[in-house]
Design a protein around this motif. Structure first.
Motif, PDB file in Angstrom:
ATOM      1  N   LEU A  26       0.802  -1.280  -0.057  1.00 34.28           N
ATOM      2  CA  LEU A  26      -0.083   0.056  -0.019  1.00 34.28           C
ATOM      3  C   LEU A  26       0.998   1.226  -0.098  1.00 34.28           C
ATOM      4  N   ARG A  27       1.717   1.143   0.671  1.00 34.69           N
ATOM      5  CA  ARG A  27       2.760   2.319   1.042  1.00 34.69           C
ATOM      6  C   ARG A  27       3.661   2.918  -0.226  1.00 34.69           C
ATOM      7  N   TRP A  80      -0.223   4.992  -0.517  1.00 33.35           N
ATOM      8  CA  TRP A  80      -1.080   5.315   0.459  1.00 33.35           C
ATOM      9  C   TRP A  80      -0.453   5.549   1.846  1.00 33.35           C
ATOM     10  N   ASP A  81      -1.345   6.221   2.764  1.00 36.80           N
ATOM     11  CA  ASP A  81      -0.893   6.546   4.054  1.00 36.80           C
ATOM     12  C   ASP A  81      -1.236   5.654   4.892  1.00 36.80           C
ATOM     13  N   VAL A  82      -0.490   4.692   5.532  1.00 34.69           N
ATOM     14  CA  VAL A  82      -0.906   3.574   6.382  1.00 34.69           C
ATOM     15  C   VAL A  82      -0.149   3.642   7.788  1.00 34.69           C
ATOM     16  N   LEU A 122      -6.714   3.031   7.125  1.00 37.74           N
ATOM     17  CA  LEU A 122      -6.523   3.949   6.067  1.00 37.74           C
ATOM     18  C   LEU A 122      -7.546   5.001   6.398  1.00 37.74           C
ATOM     19  N   LEU A 135      -9.158   7.892   5.173  1.00 33.40           N
ATOM     20  CA  LEU A 135      -9.521   8.510   3.898  1.00 33.40           C
ATOM     21  C   LEU A 135     -10.730   9.677   3.989  1.00 33.40           C
ATOM     22  N   ALA A 176      -7.396  -1.790  -3.871  1.00 33.60           N
ATOM     23  CA  ALA A 176      -6.676  -0.436  -3.775  1.00 33.60           C
ATOM     24  C   ALA A 176      -5.907  -0.004  -4.708  1.00 33.60           C
ATOM     25  N   ARG A 218      -6.418   3.876  -6.790  1.00 34.30           N
ATOM     26  CA  ARG A 218      -5.255   4.646  -6.817  1.00 34.30           C
ATOM     27  C   ARG A 218      -5.304   5.165  -8.248  1.00 34.30           C
ATOM     28  N   VAL A 229      -3.414  11.034  -1.794  1.00 40.88           N
ATOM     29  CA  VAL A 229      -3.154  10.906  -0.421  1.00 40.88           C
ATOM     30  C   VAL A 229      -2.001  11.423   0.004  1.00 40.88           C
ATOM     31  N   ASP A 265       1.638  11.604   2.028  1.00 46.64           N
ATOM     32  CA  ASP A 265       2.405  10.404   2.644  1.00 46.64           C
ATOM     33  C   ASP A 265       2.879  11.116   3.748  1.00 46.64           C
TER      34      ASP A 265
END
Ligand SMILES: *Cc1c(COP(=O)(O)O)cnc(C)c1O
Length: 379
Positions: A287-288, A292-294, A304, A306, A349, A353, A367, A369
């Protein structure tokens, strides 16, 4: 026509709706909404279930004597320090019943396990929600909210749904600050998935904190969510009092037998937890890598945040047969499941994106980071 009179608080209670099963057009179904173990029960656990099934014309052992003794040995505490419940949720309910004097308050983080305020409302306890900071419990603020009316402080460690952890030092410092006449409960439902070396179970603090109880469950790493069984460790005084609040015979003989068998197979079950942690590292890494910010998770799920896009992304996943837990306007909690289920989620996911990167109005904003706390340690 007048209706039977029910406490007004019931009008505001949400009807707890577990996420609906979702199936894609192709019939795919990937259950990542409830943090269950993705693995089938071990054959010895199934054998214990079958064995107990032959006795269900009889009431179960009221006190769960054998299981209690086994848990006491497992955790190195006395038998009178272990209370059983029909799921650790039942133990949370017992705690609320024990403290629910008029005006009583509970302090807990928000967001955390959504059933805490529901059970508080049911018991007539006012919940004081202290916002998370950077997805973590804000312990100084929580301590400041403990006042004359506070009867219970509930910590969820690691926190559901953010997966963040309180380490041994912060936990001890916090419990030290709470007045002795206020109960502190640490819900360690996901503790078997914790790999951070700075972590320590709050069970280690029970001996010198008679106002502390620690909740554990067989529903997650032990894989017995369908049987409803959990336990609590605390001082003999609190355990003796809480046992009085247990609904009689609510712990079925089948559940007791399965839990007992599961304890005998901790090694295999914890090896499964290791596999799951490896998947957690893989899912978060993928994801990263895709932007994505996880937040770093110590549990069997990822979070997540969102915001406004949460519901749309939840529906996007559902349309691809991936059931996730959506908190509208806030975020999504996605369980780490079997490698196949995780792949299905990662594919959904990645598709999302690609969609949001396309220049379509507001959705095109990537999103942001944030720097990660620390990488997942290797399992
Ligand atoms: C899943 C979960 C539990 C487990 O509840 P059971 O009643 O034991 O199934 C408890 N606390 C939290 C925070 C959970 O997420």
């Amino acid at each position: 026509m007048r209706r039977p009179r029910i406490r007004p608080v019931f009008d505001d209670l949400p009807a707890y709706l577990p996420s609906r099963p979702v199936r894609s057009a192709t019939g795919e179904f990937h259950p990542l909404a409830a943090n269950e173990s993705p693995r089938e029960p071990l054959s010895d656990i199934l054998a214990a279930v079958h064995g107990a099934a032959g006795t269900v014309n009889r009431y179960p052992d009221f006190h769960g004597t054998d299981l209690t003794a086994q848990l006491a040995r497992t955790h190195g505490v006395a038998e009178d320090q272990v209370a059983l419940g029909a799921g650790s949720i039942a133990l949370v309910q017992m705690l609320f019943q024990a403290v629910a004097e008029p005006q009583a308050e509970v302090v807990h983080a928000w967001r955390t396990f959504e059933l805490y305020p529901v059970l508080a409302d049911l018991a007539g306890v006012r919940s004081v929600r202290v916002p998370l900071v950077a997805e973590r419990h804000d312990l100084p603020a929580m301590a400041r909210h403990v006042g004359d009316r506070t009867r219970l402080v509930l910590l969820c460690n690691p926190n559901n749904p953010t997966g963040t952890l309180l380490d041994a030092e912060e936990l001890r410092a916090f419990v030290d600050r709470i007045p002795e006449d206020c109960l502190v409960a640490v819900d360690e439902a996901y503790f078997e998935y914790v790999r951070d070396p700075a972590a320590r179970s709050a069970i280690a603090l029970v001996a010198d904190h008679p106002n502390l109880v620690v909740l554990r469950t067989f529903s997650k790493a032990y894989g017995l969510a369908g049987l409803r069984i959990g336990y609590l460790i605390g001082s003999p005084y609190l355990v003796a009092q809480l046992r009085k609040a247990c609904l009689p015979y609510s712990l079925s003989s089948v559940a007791q037998a399965a839990a007992s068998a599961a304890l005998h197979h901790r090694k295999e079950l914890f090896a499964r937890a290791d596999d799951l942690v490896a998947e957690r590292t893989r899912v978060r890494g993928a994801l990263r890598a895709d932007g994505w910010d996880v937040p770093h998770s110590e549990a069997n799920f990822v979070w997540l945040r969102l915001g406004a896009a949460s519901t749309a992304f939840g529906e996007w996943c559902a349309a691809r047969g991936v059931a996730v837990r959506t908190f509208p306007e806030e975020g999504l909690r996605v369980s780490v499941g079997s490698p196949e289920d995780n792949d299905a989620f990662l594919a959904a996911a990645a598709g999302w994106r690609r969609k949001v990167r396309a220049p379509v109005g507001d959705h095109s904003r990537p999103v942001p980071d944030r720097p990660a706390a620390s990488g997942d340690p290797a399992p």
